[in-house]
Design a protein around this motif. Structure first.
Motif: not given
Lengths: 150, 498
Positions: B28-48
């Motif tokens: 779900x989080x993945x889909x969310x950030x996939x939808x939002x431009x400007x934040x990718x999986x690399x940044x999200x995984x690092x933050x989370x």
């Protein structure tokens, strides 16, 4: 340096690599180098630093030849404001508590944008800080005082 | 049958209520950030990642993996609906996907993308299950020279195959290796590059580098561009593709899956390359290539399958050899290390629940994406309307909390800010950042294996070419370098003379 050198992408890229490489070798001079048999702690970093200088020289030469320009803007405001907001967060969370640190970080970050709206950002900062306090401090139990001294 | 038993074991692990929940959160989080431009999986995984510290290693990996392939899924959703690739892997999907949406066929496009991804994911998962154990068996026999050569090959291949200038990529690998050196030398206790800062004696935090470069640096870079976002929401009705659609799509899906699996195990190639290759192939084999670009369903089915297969197969070298083939995999490797697990071929035997649980969870996660997300497309598209001016302060807030919560250290916050600036400068100067992260993760291991090899061989550097397996890696490294450098040299010469 004429104007075309000032925004030459690979000239700057090359200089960047050379500076990092030279610094790496310079600071590694105090670490025992050792021999190939018994490599000291200075061996690997010195070799890597030297490699970076070589890559840097190549890139620099490449830039002088191709003259490719840097693309995109240099958002000076974001470049200064965003790191500053983070630093303030670091200072405040130790001295003033979670809530002030978050408010300053969120509002401060917002200032970095080109579409900043004062009222909106004020409300957003308060809401997001409240949300984070609930999620991270209250629910996940991170041990930070909301406001120092309380 | 071993494979069968192992998979059943894996599903047993993945189907625990907890792990199902982590998988659901991840996708779900993945889909969310996939939808939002400007934040990718690399940044999200690092933050989370800090959040996963308190989670079991299996749960952590399942969730992080879910973010990764979920993001790909979300990226294609916005590519089709609003012609906006949320992730680079979805750029190709925009071409025909958006055209289909404009012709009122957004539903079938989304459905076929999901179904193709699911089929590709299934094959990818199977491939990991089949190829993983034998690969790990071979790797278990590796000594220090083999490991050093393998890492050298991995790093060089990742740098060379990454988009952009080869020399710059290699330089970034060296930069990453240098950053990995910071801290106390394990063999002698010498302090290297720590400059008397107490927080640096244990080395620079992995999260600090990743969040700094991929979250903060990325935001600075985004703020440099103009924000322009068309929000055009086409109504999605009638999801079901027709029989004709299925007939047209099945070939592209299978070919895309094959291409994705192939590119997936190569280091350094992102999913964008796999999906692009698939699009080219479909255009070549099509009866009527002129339909492409005008809403051909093959142009959605193939690339979408390819990028998902690629995403899954990237796990093969990471799980079996402990060798990350991309930036995201470097993060996964970092997550394992933080959980106290030494990555490498022994993981499969010492922590079988980790390997098989993750493999099974990826299949489950792909199924979740199809079942849960298709009905939620409307919600995801609504999220597109969140303006970036609110999104990026929120990312900053989550980044700061994430990093601070690791060691309660303000110094790490300051370092993150510094890496944000470094990351941004590197981006503007055309340096790819993923090779740096790979170097950073592999640095300490590589140095250790180099020093051990030299010690064992009595200072004889030929040890790397005397062991047959190591020699093979060295030759492969040389071949990769030569093959990739030659055309570049030729092209450059051509530019000068021509």
């Amino acid at each position: 340096m004429n104007r075309s050198t000032l925004d030459n992408k690979d000239v700057w890229a090359g200089l960047f690599l050379i500076v990092v490489g030279v610094l790496a070798v310079f600071f590694a001079r105090n670490y025992p180098f050792g021999t190939a048999l018994r490599m000291g702690p200075g061996y690997f970093p010195t070799v890597l630093g030297a490699l970076m200088v070589l890559f840097g020289l190549y890139t620099l030469a490449n830039g002088l030849r191709s003259g490719e320009k840097i693309e995109g803007n240099w958002p000076l405001r974001a470049l200064i404001v965003l790191p500053l907001a983070l630093v303030l967060f670091g200072v405040l969370i130790e001295r003033a508590g979670f809530v002030p640190a978050m408010l300053v970080l969120i509002f401060g970050s917002g200032l970095a944008g080109t579409e900043f709206r004062l009222i909106e950002m004020l409300i957003f900062s308060v809401l997001l800080t409240a949300l984070c306090a609930i999620v991270f401090v209250w629910a996940l139990g991170l041990p930070y005082p909301l406001i120092a001294g309380f | 049958m071993d494979l069968f038993n192992n998979l059943i074991f894996g599903f047993g692990v993945a189907f625990s209520l907890q792990n199902l929940l982590y998988c659901l959160i991840g996708v779900s989080v993945g889909t969310l950030i996939g939808v939002l431009p400007g934040i990718g999986p690399l940044g999200t995984i690092a933050i989370l990642m800090p959040i996963t510290y308190s989670v079991s290693p299996v749960g952590a990996l399942i969730m992080l993996a879910g973010i990764y392939y979920g993001a790909q899924y979300g990226g294609s959703t916005t590519a089709i609906l609003v012609n906006l690739p949320g992730e680079t892997s979805a750029v190709v999907t925009c071409i025909d996907g958006y055209q289909m949406a404009r012709q009122g066929r957004a539903g079938p496009a989304l459905a076929i993308a999901a179904i193709g991804s699911f089929i590709a994911g299934t094959f990818g998962t199977l491939l990991i299950a089949v190829a993983g154990p034998p690969l790990a068996d071979v790797a278990l026999k590796f000594g220090s020279p083999e490991y050093f050569s393998l890492m050298l090959m991995g790093l060089v291949a990742a740098a060379v195959l990454a988009e952009g200038d080869i020399v710059k990529s290699l330089a970034m690998v060296a930069f990453g290796l240098l950053l990995g050196i910071v801290g106390t030398d394990v063999n002698t206790g010498t302090q290297r590059y720590s400059f008397g800062v107490a927080e640096l004696t244990d080395g620079i935090g992995f999260i600090v580098v990743a969040v700094g470069v991929f979250a903060i640096g990325e935001i600075i870079s985004n703020l440099g561009g103009s924000e322009e976002r068309r929000v055009f929401t086409s109504k999605v009705s009638n999801l079901m593709p027709s029989l004709e659609d299925f007939k047209r799509s099945i070939g592209p899906i299978l070919r895309g899956t094959g291409l994705g699996c192939f590119f997936g195990v190569l280091p350094g190639t992102g999913p964008a390359i796999a999906s692009f290759a698939s699009y080219m192939v479909e255009k070549k084999v099509a009866d009527d290539p002129s339909r492409f670009g005008k809403g051909a369903i093959e142009g959605v089915a193939g690339p979408e399958s390819a990028n998902n297969a690629d995403a899954q197969c990237k796990f093969i070298p990471m799980l079996t050899l402990g060798l990350p083939a991309s930036g995201v995999m470097a993060l996964m490797l970092g997550a394992l290390t933080i959980q106290g697990i030494q990555p490498g071929p022994q993981v499969m035997t010492t922590r079988p629940e980790l390997f098989w649980g993750l493999v099974a969870s990826m299949w489950i996660g792909n199924a979740m994406l199809v079942i849960l997300n298709l009905p939620m497309i409307g919600l995801w598209v609504k999220l597109l309307q969140v303006p970036y001016r609110l999104l990026f302060p929120a990312i900053m807030a989550f980044s700061a909390i994430g990093i601070y919560s690791v060691n309660n250290s303000s110094m790490e916050i300051y370092l993150t800010a510094a890496f944000g600036i470094v990351g941004f400068i590197c981006m503007r100067l055309g340096f790819p950042l993923a090779p740096m992260l790979l170097g950073f993760v592999l640095g300490p291991m590589m140095e250790e294996n180099l020093r051990r090899s030299m010690l064992m061989s009595g200072g004889d550097a030929t040890v790397f070419v005397r062991q047959p397996i190591s020699l093979a890696f060295i030759i492969a490294t040389a071949v990769i370098l030569v093959v990739m450098v030659l055309p570049a040299v030729r092209k450059r010469r051509g530019e000068i003379t021509g």
